[in-house]
Write an enzyme that holds these catalytic residues in place. Structure first.
Site, PDB file in Angstrom:
ATOM      1  N   HIS A   1      33.563  40.489  34.582  1.00 44.88           N
ATOM      2  CA  HIS A   1      34.906  40.601  34.214  1.00 44.88           C
ATOM      3  C   HIS A   1      35.587  39.817  35.409  1.00 44.88           C
ATOM      4  O   HIS A   1      36.327  38.968  35.180  1.00 44.88           O
ATOM      5  CB  HIS A   1      35.331  41.896  34.383  1.00 44.88           C
ATOM      6  CG  HIS A   1      36.733  42.065  34.323  1.00 44.88           C
ATOM      7  ND1 HIS A   1      37.833  41.788  33.341  1.00 44.88           N
ATOM      8  CD2 HIS A   1      37.745  42.597  35.298  1.00 44.88           C
ATOM      9  CE1 HIS A   1      39.093  42.035  33.572  1.00 44.88           C
ATOM     10  NE2 HIS A   1      38.904  42.458  35.005  1.00 44.88           N
TER      11      HIS A   1
ATOM     12  N   ASP B   1      50.255   9.273  31.612  1.00 46.30           N
ATOM     13  CA  ASP B   1      49.243  10.327  31.409  1.00 46.30           C
ATOM     14  C   ASP B   1      48.740  10.678  32.904  1.00 46.30           C
ATOM     15  O   ASP B   1      49.462  10.395  33.935  1.00 46.30           O
ATOM     16  CB  ASP B   1      47.860   9.561  30.816  1.00 46.30           C
ATOM     17  CG  ASP B   1      47.067  10.422  29.943  1.00 46.30           C
ATOM     18  OD1 ASP B   1      46.382  11.183  30.596  1.00 46.30           O
ATOM     19  OD2 ASP B   1      46.686  10.051  28.810  1.00 46.30           O
TER      20      ASP B   1
ATOM     21  N   TRP C   1      32.320  40.469  41.851  1.00 43.70           N
ATOM     22  CA  TRP C   1      32.740  39.068  41.798  1.00 43.70           C
ATOM     23  C   TRP C   1      32.588  38.458  43.363  1.00 43.70           C
ATOM     24  O   TRP C   1      32.448  37.202  43.486  1.00 43.70           O
ATOM     25  CB  TRP C   1      34.112  38.863  41.092  1.00 43.70           C
ATOM     26  CG  TRP C   1      35.358  38.792  42.332  1.00 43.70           C
ATOM     27  CD1 TRP C   1      35.936  40.298  42.506  1.00 43.70           C
ATOM     28  CD2 TRP C   1      35.762  37.701  42.725  1.00 43.70           C
ATOM     29  NE1 TRP C   1      36.879  39.528  43.472  1.00 43.70           N
ATOM     30  CE2 TRP C   1      36.920  38.221  43.736  1.00 43.70           C
ATOM     31  CE3 TRP C   1      35.624  36.482  42.758  1.00 43.70           C
ATOM     32  CZ2 TRP C   1      37.721  37.469  44.260  1.00 43.70           C
ATOM     33  CZ3 TRP C   1      36.308  35.575  43.555  1.00 43.70           C
ATOM     34  CH2 TRP C   1      37.564  36.033  44.286  1.00 43.70           C
TER      35      TRP C   1
ATOM     36  N   SER D   1      34.236  20.969  38.226  1.00 42.77           N
ATOM     37  CA  SER D   1      35.533  20.842  37.501  1.00 42.77           C
ATOM     38  C   SER D   1      36.552  21.006  38.315  1.00 42.77           C
ATOM     39  O   SER D   1      37.517  20.365  38.044  1.00 42.77           O
ATOM     40  CB  SER D   1      35.205  21.796  36.333  1.00 42.77           C
ATOM     41  OG  SER D   1      36.518  22.204  35.557  1.00 42.77           O
ATOM     42  N   SER D   2      36.852  22.128  38.876  1.00 40.12           N
ATOM     43  CA  SER D   2      37.788  22.348  39.722  1.00 40.12           C
ATOM     44  C   SER D   2      38.441  21.264  40.805  1.00 40.12           C
ATOM     45  O   SER D   2      39.408  20.718  40.818  1.00 40.12           O
ATOM     46  CB  SER D   2      37.968  23.785  40.524  1.00 40.12           C
ATOM     47  OG  SER D   2      37.751  24.627  39.723  1.00 40.12           O
TER      48      SER D   2
ATOM     49  N   HIS E   1      40.097  33.640  50.326  1.00 40.42           N
ATOM     50  CA  HIS E   1      41.459  33.956  50.327  1.00 40.42           C
ATOM     51  C   HIS E   1      42.477  33.073  49.717  1.00 40.42           C
ATOM     52  O   HIS E   1      43.296  33.360  49.042  1.00 40.42           O
ATOM     53  CB  HIS E   1      41.734  34.402  51.566  1.00 40.42           C
ATOM     54  CG  HIS E   1      43.269  35.334  51.751  1.00 40.42           C
ATOM     55  ND1 HIS E   1      43.384  36.439  51.378  1.00 40.42           N
ATOM     56  CD2 HIS E   1      44.126  34.728  51.857  1.00 40.42           C
ATOM     57  CE1 HIS E   1      44.736  36.671  51.152  1.00 40.42           C
ATOM     58  NE2 HIS E   1      45.223  35.480  51.398  1.00 40.42           N
TER      59      HIS E   1
ATOM     60  N   TYR F   1      45.652  32.391  46.413  1.00 38.60           N
ATOM     61  CA  TYR F   1      46.796  31.656  46.181  1.00 38.60           C
ATOM     62  C   TYR F   1      46.789  30.536  45.239  1.00 38.60           C
ATOM     63  O   TYR F   1      47.710  30.058  44.682  1.00 38.60           O
ATOM     64  CB  TYR F   1      47.195  31.000  47.737  1.00 38.60           C
ATOM     65  CG  TYR F   1      47.687  32.390  48.568  1.00 38.60           C
ATOM     66  CD1 TYR F   1      48.720  32.891  48.418  1.00 38.60           C
ATOM     67  CD2 TYR F   1      46.879  32.678  49.467  1.00 38.60           C
ATOM     68  CE1 TYR F   1      49.403  33.852  49.049  1.00 38.60           C
ATOM     69  CE2 TYR F   1      47.283  33.949  50.238  1.00 38.60           C
ATOM     70  CZ  TYR F   1      48.388  34.680  49.964  1.00 38.60           C
ATOM     71  OH  TYR F   1      48.663  35.787  50.617  1.00 38.60           O
TER      72      TYR F   1
ATOM     73  N   SER G   1      59.832  29.352  39.092  1.00 35.81           N
ATOM     74  CA  SER G   1      61.094  28.495  39.893  1.00 35.81           C
ATOM     75  C   SER G   1      61.751  27.623  38.923  1.00 35.81           C
ATOM     76  O   SER G   1      62.577  26.915  39.022  1.00 35.81           O
ATOM     77  CB  SER G   1      60.413  27.695  40.958  1.00 35.81           C
ATOM     78  OG  SER G   1      59.892  28.634  41.733  1.00 35.81           O
TER      79      SER G   1
ATOM     80  N   HIS H   1      41.024  39.648  56.666  1.00 40.13           N
ATOM     81  CA  HIS H   1      41.803  40.999  56.204  1.00 40.13           C
ATOM     82  C   HIS H   1      40.847  41.556  55.233  1.00 40.13           C
ATOM     83  O   HIS H   1      40.994  42.776  54.775  1.00 40.13           O
ATOM     84  CB  HIS H   1      43.042  40.914  56.078  1.00 40.13           C
ATOM     85  CG  HIS H   1      43.373  40.174  54.841  1.00 40.13           C
ATOM     86  ND1 HIS H   1      44.629  39.063  54.842  1.00 40.13           N
ATOM     87  CD2 HIS H   1      42.953  39.851  53.669  1.00 40.13           C
ATOM     88  CE1 HIS H   1      44.597  38.498  53.609  1.00 40.13           C
ATOM     89  NE2 HIS H   1      43.708  39.116  53.010  1.00 40.13           N
ATOM     90  N   HIS H   2      40.057  40.886  54.422  1.00 40.67           N
ATOM     91  CA  HIS H   2      39.077  41.479  53.417  1.00 40.67           C
ATOM     92  C   HIS H   2      37.927  42.016  54.155  1.00 40.67           C
ATOM     93  O   HIS H   2      37.199  42.598  53.386  1.00 40.67           O
ATOM     94  CB  HIS H   2      38.684  40.344  52.599  1.00 40.67           C
ATOM     95  CG  HIS H   2      39.644  39.468  51.690  1.00 40.67           C
ATOM     96  ND1 HIS H   2      40.021  39.923  50.582  1.00 40.67           N
ATOM     97  CD2 HIS H   2      40.593  38.651  52.118  1.00 40.67           C
ATOM     98  CE1 HIS H   2      41.106  39.139  49.945  1.00 40.67           C
ATOM     99  NE2 HIS H   2      41.264  38.136  51.137  1.00 40.67           N
TER     100      HIS H   2
ATOM    101  N   THR I   1      56.638  34.573  51.643  1.00 41.37           N
ATOM    102  CA  THR I   1      56.754  35.051  50.097  1.00 41.37           C
ATOM    103  C   THR I   1      58.104  35.817  49.970  1.00 41.37           C
ATOM    104  O   THR I   1      58.678  35.685  48.629  1.00 41.37           O
ATOM    105  CB  THR I   1      55.604  36.225  50.023  1.00 41.37           C
ATOM    106  OG1 THR I   1      54.437  35.569  50.707  1.00 41.37           O
ATOM    107  CG2 THR I   1      55.306  36.517  48.733  1.00 41.37           C
TER     108      THR I   1
ATOM    109  N   LYS J   1      60.762  33.325  49.124  1.00 41.44           N
ATOM    110  CA  LYS J   1      60.673  32.921  47.854  1.00 41.44           C
ATOM    111  C   LYS J   1      61.308  34.091  46.821  1.00 41.44           C
ATOM    112  O   LYS J   1      62.203  33.648  45.911  1.00 41.44           O
ATOM    113  CB  LYS J   1      59.482  32.648  47.434  1.00 41.44           C
ATOM    114  CG  LYS J   1      58.480  31.462  48.207  1.00 41.44           C
ATOM    115  CD  LYS J   1      57.254  31.025  47.451  1.00 41.44           C
ATOM    116  CE  LYS J   1      57.484  30.202  46.413  1.00 41.44           C
ATOM    117  NZ  LYS J   1      57.597  28.752  46.541  1.00 41.44           N
TER     118      LYS J   1
ATOM    119  N   ARG K   1      36.297  51.785  44.736  1.00 50.68           N
ATOM    120  CA  ARG K   1      36.128  50.788  43.347  1.00 50.68           C
ATOM    121  C   ARG K   1      34.677  50.848  43.123  1.00 50.68           C
ATOM    122  O   ARG K   1      33.661  51.158  43.617  1.00 50.68           O
ATOM    123  CB  ARG K   1      36.157  49.379  43.928  1.00 50.68           C
ATOM    124  CG  ARG K   1      37.511  48.931  44.737  1.00 50.68           C
ATOM    125  CD  ARG K   1      37.301  47.716  45.507  1.00 50.68           C
ATOM    126  NE  ARG K   1      36.945  46.483  44.443  1.00 50.68           N
ATOM    127  CZ  ARG K   1      36.985  45.341  45.059  1.00 50.68           C
ATOM    128  NH1 ARG K   1      37.245  45.134  46.228  1.00 50.68           N
ATOM    129  NH2 ARG K   1      37.110  44.170  44.190  1.00 50.68           N
TER     130      ARG K   1
END
Lengths: 528, 386
Positions: free
Chosen positions: A79, A108, A144, A172-173, A256, A260, A271, A305-306, A331, A334, A453
């Site tokens: 998932h 293009d 994951w 690909s990315s 991390h 973002y 925006s 922080h993870h 943040t 924004k 979790r």
């Protein structure tokens, strides 16, 4: 003689799309590729959603009912992987393909042939990843985040296919990101300076740099895993002189910024939308750009922080705590800017605006829980509980996914020339909104009350909120079939859209006809 | 029927469940007032640290609530006041450096105000010096081992919820999934230092009432500490995905007055001595089988299942398996030394020679395996090489 050449040239310039399957297989047209990315992403969203609903079905009440614990772990793993790499990221690349050339006045993408490749890798990568469900030992079952040594020593044999799949997605990315950067840097219409670019283009430019910076890190970490599993190295094996925590450092150095990558383009989308439906210019364009850059840079400094509970030294803990808290500042800027854009506007509530408003509110709630998680001593209590699950679903579902919905409703009339049904769109919004909150809000309570979790079964005191959460998840999930219906209905019928579609819109994409012709901006428009 | 098979998914059960759901969703709606036990917040806990973590949590929470009310308040007010349908005309402003500087600086000040108490709490949590008792905690798939390193006491702590409660065959007990056969026992008002490590994969030892959560990582020793103020039984769970039975790895800590702790410790030490003596005794087949069944259900049933059928291919069946009915030396070897590259652990250090002999005897004779072999503690000692 010259007349003949001219006719030929004209035909060359105005040919339409090829017909049949070849159009889609060999296309280099940014609009075709954008559409394919979006459809692919939706298909993956449905697959990932089915996995999520199976998880919620199992957690509907205590006890083991429909899946065994091993399969449950496969479900949570797949998932996560499918939603991150198959649904959210390709959807944003699809939006980039459709919109960036139209927004900057380019005919293009800069590297159209590579564009075709970067899309067509994905269906193969995900077919391979999904096929692991049917292999001996089942699909990847280590979350994951696939922490070593669980993923290197106790994983099913299909982990090798998972690693290859991740490599392909990464390729690909990176190709997609190179294309976006090349397009934005080289193909802007004359007069479009950086500080005149639409926010969506800006956020994607920054996202593309993030992608190029971190996808190789992910490739590196899975390669190290591959070496540990098959070639006898000990990167992550303490008994062989390696370090299991190294895995987490490398993974989160990718992971991390990755979060973002999944949110910045959505920042760009809202925006664009909030000013349109507030009938006012975006407040603080410059600070929006700088805030986005600041978030991107800070995202490289906060990965640990993870890992507050892995036993990093006090000094490290403090550094990562402060750095993480600091992200709240850009943040916040924004969010304040979006609110200030709405302030003293002339607001209407079409579906894209509803999704954008929900985005701002719910993303902020996710931001608040993020700030709470940043406080290291408190994080010891939140870490790896449902509070974290609630937090990242509050940033990803209303953040990334509502952002994508908003974008689709906003630009769909431009893409296909027809208006969607506003009634159905609003129904989709409200059902999604209620379902999403019902599914994820109780998870905050579950986490605070102590539910870890990734557990397939839980103690009795967690039963009530899990039940509510499962009902909400099913509501949210099935509502997305309505979205599919709305999109198909709009493409096939629906009222003709005007060129501008929305009242008082700004931007080059609204200067071309609806539906957008197959080829646009063969002569670059002038931006003043 | 689809030719594809998804290992572990039970479609009939799924359908039956769908029916159950709608009934229970309906009942929940009816009975929502009677189910008052909605726990919505973190526990304040029973240590000074957990209480300062709790108040830190509440302070940040309320700051977030206030900011939320302010920001969303302005937003809703804008949406209400400046609707086009009410004839609102858009203003033209779109920039104000002053405002933007203010709303950058104010959050920074708020963050500093949060960081100060957080830093001091964190420093306290990291101070593991001058402990009264040191306990080594080792995470295994899927149980905890507790070593009182200065008192020669060591034991394993396993989930004690019966399998038939998990598979919904009997009513679930009060502490469903949060109960163990041997809780960790500690005295109150003493500084206990935990040394946390793991044997196979990463686990995480978490007791919310102490605000202690520390990852147990193979090859590392992490430190944490607690000093409990009130006697009681405190429950937690493993908090890091550690494989198949991650959800079935509870932690139970019994905090008692010091005399009670010392008595418990003495009893434990005496019991360990008695067990060491048992290893030299001769055991009858019946005794081995009875003891073996108990050991099997605690240590082996999670993977190989109570009926010995296992969950192939990850956990092979023992019923009729070549290992369980073949030469007993091979069987002893695999239980004592484990099987590298699989989830089968080496049980040499986890179980006593008597327990190992009993469980192997049980496996060789239960479920129709009927080899008639009886394995003695001395056979185990020989296989271990001591």
């Amino acid at each position: 003689m010259s007349a003949v050449v001219e006719t030929e040239l004209k035909e060359e310039n105005h040919h339409g799309p090829a017909t049949g399957i070849g159009r889609w297989l060999f296309t280099t047209n940014h609009k075709d590729i954008g559409s394919m990315y979006l459809w692919f992403s939706f298909a993956m969203f449905m697959v990932g959603g089915c996995l999520a609903l199976t998880i919620r079905a199992e957690l509907f009440q205590p006890g083991l009912q429909i899946v065994d614990p091993g399969f449950f772990n496969q479900l949570t793993t797949m998932h996560g992987l499918i939603m991150v790499f198959g649904a959210v990221m390709p959807a944003f690349v699809g939006l980039a393909n459709w919109l960036i050339p139209m927004m900057i006045g380019a005919p293009d993408m800069a590297l159209p042939r590579m564009n075709n490749w970067s899309f067509w890798i994905l269906p193969f990568a995900f077919t391979m990843l999904l096929s692991t469900f049917f292999m001996d030992g089942g699909a990847p079952n280590f979350g994951w985040t696939f922490y070593a040594p669980l993923s290197t020593t106790f994983a099913p044999p299909s982990v090798t296919f998972f690693i290859f799949g991740v490599h392909m997605m990464g390729v690909s990315s990176i190709m997609g990101a190179i294309n976006v950067i090349a397009t934005i840097l080289n193909m802007r219409a004359p007069g479009m300076t950086y500080m005149k670019m639409p926010m969506f283009v800006w956020t994607w430019l920054i996202t593309a740099f993030l992608l190029i910076a971190v996808m190789p890190v992910l490739a590196g970490v899975v390669t190290m895993m591959l070496m540990d599993i098959h070639f006898g190295t000990s990167f992550f094996n303490a008994a062989g002189g390696g370090d299991p925590v190294l895995f987490q450092h490398v993974f989160w150095f990718f992971g991390h910024p990755e979060v973002y990558i999944m949110i910045l383009p959505a920042f760009g989308v809202v925006s664009q939308i909030i000013p349109t439906f507030s009938r006012k210019r975006l407040f603080g364009y410059h600070s929006m750009v700088w805030a986005t850059c600041a978030i991107a840079l800070l995202s490289f400094l906060v990965w640990a922080h993870h890992m507050f509970t892995v036993g990093i030294p006090l000094f490290g803990e403090l550094f990562f705590m402060y750095a993480t808290m600091l992200i709240a500042v850009p943040t916040g800027v924004k969010v304040f800017n979006w609110v200030a854009t709405m302030f003293k506007g002339s607001i209407t509530f079409e579906t894209p605006m509803l999704f954008s408003i929900a985005f701002v509110i719910l993303f902020s709630i996710g931001g608040f829980s993020g700030l709470m998680l940043a406080i290291a001593p408190a994080d010891f209590q939140y870490h790896d509980t449902y509070f974290v699950v609630a937090h990242f679903h509050y940033v990803l579902v209303p953040g990334a996914i509502f952002g994508i919905f908003a974008a689709v409703y906003y630009w769909l009339p431009k893409w296909c020339g027809n208006m969607y049904s506003e009634t159905l769109g609003k129904t989709h919004f409200w059902l999604s909104f209620v379902g999403m909150n019902l599914a994820f809000f109780p998870m905050h309570f579950l986490g605070l009350a102590g539910m870890p979790r990734r557990i397939p079964d839980y103690a009795l005191q967690f039963a009530d909120f899990n039940l509510i959460s499962s009902l909400g998840a099913f509501l949210f999930g099935f509502t997305q079939l309505l979205f599919l219906f709305i999109v198909i209905h709009t493409i096939r019928s629906g009222k003709k859209a005007t060129d501008e579609v929305w009242e008082g819109v700004e931007g080059l994409e609204w200067t071309i006809p609806s539906p957008a012709p197959y080829h646009t901006f063969t002569t670059p428009p002038e931006v003043k | 029927m689809l030719p594809l098979r998804l290992a572990g998914f039970h479609s009939k059960k799924f359908l039956r469940l769908c029916v159950q759901w709608f009934t229970s969703a309906f009942l929940l709606a009816l009975a929502s007032t009677s189910q008052a036990e909605y726990e919505v917040n973190m526990t304040p806990g029973v240590t000074d640290i957990s209480q300062s973590v709790f108040s830190l949590h509440m302070v940040i929470f309320w700051i977030c609530v206030v900011i939320g009310i302010a920001v969303f308040g302005v937003m809703f007010w804008s949406m209400f006041k400046y609707r086009k349908s009410q004839g609102a005309k858009p203003a033209q402003f779109h920039e104000s450096t002053t405002v933007e500087i203010i709303w950058t600086l104010i959050p920074i000040i708020i963050l500093v105000a949060m960081a100060v108490p957080a830093t001091s709490t964190l420093k306290e949590m990291y101070d593991t010096t001058e402990s009264d008792i040191d306990i080594k905690i080792t995470g295994y798939q899927w149980k905890w081992q507790y070593d009182y390193i200065n008192d020669d006491v060591s034991f394993f702590s396993n989930l004690s919820t019966p399998q038939d409660q998990i598979s919904n065959e009997t009513t679930k007990g009060e502490n469903y999934l949060l109960e163990v056969d041997e809780p960790l026992v500690i005295p109150i008002n003493k500084k206990i230092r935990f040394l946390v490590t793991a044997n196979d994969v990463i686990h995480s030892w978490w007791v919310p009432a102490f605000a202690v959560k520390k990852d147990a990582i193979p090859g590392f020793i992490n430190e944490a500490w607690t000093k409990v103020n009130e006697p009681g039984i405190y429950r937690g769970q493993c908090a890091e995905l550690c494989g198949n039975n991650h959800g079935f790895m509870p932690i139970v800590v019994k905090a008692v007055e010091e005399p009670e702790y010392l008595a418990w410790l003495a009893e434990k030490q005496a019991k360990a001595k008695a067990e060491a003596l048992q290893a030299s005794q001769v055991w009858s087949m019946d005794d081995l089988m009875a003891k073996g069944e108990a050991v099997y259900n605690t240590n082996c049933a999670a993977c190989h299942q109570q009926n010995g059928m296992g969950i192939p291919p990850a956990f092979p069946a023992l019923k009729g398996s070549p290992v369980a009915i073949g030469p007993s030396e091979d069987h002893i070897n695999i239980v004592v030394k484990g099987k590298p590259g699989t989830a089968m652990q080496a049980f040499a250090a986890q179980l006593s020679d008597v327990d190992l002999a009993a469980v192997i005897t049980y496996e060789r004779n239960a479920w129709g395996n009927n080899t008639g072999d009886s394995v003695s503690p001395q056979d185990i000692a020989k296989a271990k090489g001591n």
